[in-house]
Design a protein around this motif. Structure first.
Motif, PDB file in Angstrom:
ATOM      1  N   ALA A 248      79.029  82.292  54.257  1.00 55.36           N
ATOM      2  CA  ALA A 248      80.475  82.516  54.364  1.00 55.36           C
ATOM      3  C   ALA A 248      81.083  81.745  55.522  1.00 55.36           C
ATOM      4  O   ALA A 248      82.100  82.161  56.072  1.00 55.36           O
ATOM      5  CB  ALA A 248      80.783  84.004  54.479  1.00 55.36           C
ATOM      6  N   GLN A 249      80.504  80.594  55.926  1.00 57.19           N
ATOM      7  CA  GLN A 249      81.037  79.727  56.987  1.00 57.19           C
ATOM      8  C   GLN A 249      80.989  78.274  56.516  1.00 57.19           C
ATOM      9  O   GLN A 249      80.056  77.882  55.819  1.00 57.19           O
ATOM     10  CB  GLN A 249      80.226  79.884  58.275  1.00 57.19           C
ATOM     11  CG  GLN A 249      80.279  81.261  58.902  1.00 57.19           C
ATOM     12  CD  GLN A 249      79.405  81.369  60.144  1.00 57.19           C
ATOM     13  OE1 GLN A 249      78.695  80.408  60.498  1.00 57.19           O
ATOM     14  NE2 GLN A 249      79.416  82.509  60.814  1.00 57.19           N
ATOM     15  N   ASP A 250      81.987  77.485  56.929  1.00 61.19           N
ATOM     16  CA  ASP A 250      82.011  76.079  56.537  1.00 61.19           C
ATOM     17  C   ASP A 250      80.863  75.330  57.174  1.00 61.19           C
ATOM     18  O   ASP A 250      80.414  75.647  58.281  1.00 61.19           O
ATOM     19  CB  ASP A 250      83.342  75.445  56.974  1.00 61.19           C
ATOM     20  CG  ASP A 250      84.536  75.952  56.172  1.00 61.19           C
ATOM     21  OD1 ASP A 250      84.303  76.538  55.079  1.00 61.19           O
ATOM     22  OD2 ASP A 250      85.691  75.766  56.606  1.00 61.19           O
ATOM     23  N   ASN A 270      83.540  76.647  52.625  1.00 60.72           N
ATOM     24  CA  ASN A 270      83.579  77.928  51.953  1.00 60.72           C
ATOM     25  C   ASN A 270      84.764  77.904  50.968  1.00 60.72           C
ATOM     26  O   ASN A 270      85.776  78.544  51.173  1.00 60.72           O
ATOM     27  CB  ASN A 270      83.735  79.056  52.984  1.00 60.72           C
ATOM     28  CG  ASN A 270      83.712  80.436  52.343  1.00 60.72           C
ATOM     29  OD1 ASN A 270      83.301  80.597  51.192  1.00 60.72           O
ATOM     30  ND2 ASN A 270      84.177  81.439  53.072  1.00 60.72           N
ATOM     31  N   HIS A 273      86.076  81.174  49.532  1.00 60.94           N
ATOM     32  CA  HIS A 273      86.662  82.090  50.529  1.00 60.94           C
ATOM     33  C   HIS A 273      85.914  83.421  50.585  1.00 60.94           C
ATOM     34  O   HIS A 273      86.512  84.497  50.565  1.00 60.94           O
ATOM     35  CB  HIS A 273      88.144  82.337  50.252  1.00 60.94           C
ATOM     36  CG  HIS A 273      88.947  81.059  50.151  1.00 60.94           C
ATOM     37  ND1 HIS A 273      89.218  80.294  51.269  1.00 60.94           N
ATOM     38  CD2 HIS A 273      89.524  80.434  49.085  1.00 60.94           C
ATOM     39  CE1 HIS A 273      89.937  79.238  50.891  1.00 60.94           C
ATOM     40  NE2 HIS A 273      90.125  79.301  49.573  1.00 60.94           N
ATOM     41  N   SER A 274      84.608  83.317  50.590  1.00 59.43           N
ATOM     42  CA  SER A 274      83.774  84.519  50.650  1.00 59.43           C
ATOM     43  C   SER A 274      83.759  85.090  52.062  1.00 59.43           C
ATOM     44  O   SER A 274      83.770  84.352  53.041  1.00 59.43           O
ATOM     45  CB  SER A 274      82.349  84.194  50.215  1.00 59.43           C
ATOM     46  OG  SER A 274      81.509  85.315  50.387  1.00 59.43           O
ATOM     47  N   THR A 275      83.686  86.429  52.138  1.00 63.20           N
ATOM     48  CA  THR A 275      83.551  87.110  53.432  1.00 63.20           C
ATOM     49  C   THR A 275      82.210  87.804  53.561  1.00 63.20           C
ATOM     50  O   THR A 275      81.920  88.414  54.601  1.00 63.20           O
ATOM     51  CB  THR A 275      84.673  88.157  53.585  1.00 63.20           C
ATOM     52  OG1 THR A 275      84.615  89.095  52.499  1.00 63.20           O
ATOM     53  CG2 THR A 275      86.035  87.476  53.597  1.00 63.20           C
ATOM     54  N   ASP A 276      81.419  87.662  52.484  1.00 65.99           N
ATOM     55  CA  ASP A 276      80.086  88.270  52.493  1.00 65.99           C
ATOM     56  C   ASP A 276      79.092  87.224  52.982  1.00 65.99           C
ATOM     57  O   ASP A 276      78.939  86.177  52.365  1.00 65.99           O
ATOM     58  CB  ASP A 276      79.752  88.740  51.084  1.00 65.99           C
ATOM     59  CG  ASP A 276      78.469  89.560  51.021  1.00 65.99           C
ATOM     60  OD1 ASP A 276      77.701  89.562  52.020  1.00 65.99           O
ATOM     61  OD2 ASP A 276      78.223  90.172  49.957  1.00 65.99           O
ATOM     62  N   PRO A 277      78.369  87.465  54.083  1.00 68.28           N
ATOM     63  CA  PRO A 277      77.442  86.471  54.626  1.00 68.28           C
ATOM     64  C   PRO A 277      76.135  86.330  53.852  1.00 68.28           C
ATOM     65  O   PRO A 277      75.303  85.469  54.167  1.00 68.28           O
ATOM     66  CB  PRO A 277      77.177  86.962  56.043  1.00 68.28           C
ATOM     67  CG  PRO A 277      77.390  88.430  55.995  1.00 68.28           C
ATOM     68  CD  PRO A 277      78.438  88.655  54.983  1.00 68.28           C
ATOM     69  N   ASN A 282      77.047  83.264  47.850  1.00 69.34           N
ATOM     70  CA  ASN A 282      77.882  82.131  48.247  1.00 69.34           C
ATOM     71  C   ASN A 282      77.421  80.803  47.645  1.00 69.34           C
ATOM     72  O   ASN A 282      77.594  79.746  48.261  1.00 69.34           O
ATOM     73  CB  ASN A 282      77.904  82.025  49.774  1.00 69.34           C
ATOM     74  CG  ASN A 282      78.652  83.164  50.446  1.00 69.34           C
ATOM     75  OD1 ASN A 282      79.862  83.138  50.559  1.00 69.34           O
ATOM     76  ND2 ASN A 282      77.920  84.197  50.875  1.00 69.34           N
TER      77      ASN A 282
END
Length: 321
Positions: A248-250, A270, A273-277, A282
């Motif tokens: 969940a990070q670029d 990303n 636009h996921s917020t799940d790590p 992803n």
């Protein structure tokens, strides 16, 4: 005759046809003006003796027009007057015995097909119609046979320009010949590529599409790389697609094509636009434009200084650009 002599004293005594009556006068006929004219007197009727002929010849001048002429009694016909006595009626001579024969009236239908009533010859008309249809069918069949023969002859001898029939259609235009489909562009699992340390294979994250679920990890260090040698049939511009996963990070990396590094880094953002790590939540895809040559091309993705390389790689694919 002179100018002072006008012939007979009265016009009726001056008969220019008097010579025609001489025979009648000699036979005892009475002159004109009497009850009968010139001519031979007919035979007297005798009681009980039938007449031998009903066609009696009259000498010229015997018949006096304008006078009542006795009518002959028709054979087998009689009518009764006011006193109950039969009166004579006229009948045609052919109705008497020995009279003139009558001619049969021809049938209107004609032939054997007319029937008893002399109707139309339907059988003859039907035969004529069948004959016309047969002639038409024979003509059409002859035309088809003639046309087919000419086509076959033309096919055997070739066209007018001397070429053979087999050369009149190009193989590429023949609808029965399937055209070769365009060869698919190369695609490769990242796990089968040449790895540069510290990049290694792993299978502990679900969602990878490589053989056996394998993918490339350990990429988050300078020097880590994957190298792919892809064969291209035609030179030109293409797109290099990369399937990857991030927490969940670029991220980004350096793309090198045939020994030349692109100025812009390969974006591994990303995009969902996921917020799940979680890595298995992803998986996504990115692409970058590349110019490739015909034959073998070397494509390298590496983690260099300034790159954010916290990423795992699944597969690489070249598509038309």
């Amino acid at each position: 005759m002179t100018a002072a002599n006008n012939g007979a004293s009265t016009p009726e005594d001056d008969d220019p046809f008097g010579y025609l009556y001489e025979d009648g006068r000699a036979a005892g006929a009475t002159p004109p003006g009497q009850s009968r004219g010139y001519g031979y007197p007919g035979p007297a009727a005798q009681p009980g003796v039938p007449r031998t002929s009903y066609n009696q010849v009259r000498t010229v001048g015997e018949r006096q027009y304008g006078q009542q002429v006795p009518q002959q009694q028709a054979y087998g016909q009689q009518s009764y007057g006011q006193q109950g006595q039969p009166t004579a009626q006229y009948a045609a001579p052919e109705t008497y015995p020995g009279g003139a024969p009558t001619s049969p009236v021809p049938s209107q239908g004609g032939g054997h097909g007319g029937g008893r009533g002399g109707g139309p010859n339907t059988k003859g008309l039907l035969i004529g119609a069948i004959a016309v249809v047969a002639v038409v069918v024979i003509g059409i069949a002859a035309a088809l046979m003639t046309g087919g023969g000419e086509d076959d002859k033309a096919g055997r001898s070739g066209g007018t320009d001397g070429s053979s029939a087999g050369q009149s259609v190009k193989p590429s235009d023949d609808p029965s010949t399937p055209k070769d489909p365009k060869e698919p562009l190369p695609k490769q699992d990242a796990a089968t590529l040449q790895l540069g340390a510290p990049a290694v294979l792993a299978k502990d994250i679900e969602g990878a599409e490589g053989a056996g679920g394998a993918f490339v990890t350990g990429f988050n260090a300078v020097g880590a790389s994957v190298t792919w040698k892809a064969n291209i049939k035609e030179a030109g511009g293409y797109r290099l697609y990369v399937r990857y996963a991030i927490p969940a990070q670029d991220a980004n990396a350096t793309l090198t094509v045939n020994g030349k590094a692109n100025t812009n880094p390969l974006g591994l953002k990303n995009f969902i636009h996921s917020t799940d790590p979680a890595w298995d939540k992803n998986w996504q895809t990115t692409w970058a434009p590349v110019n490739l040559k015909q034959g073998e091309n070397e494509l390298k993705i590496s983690c260099e200084q300034g790159n954010q390389c916290n990423v795992i790689l699944d597969w690489l694919e070249v598509k038309d650009g």
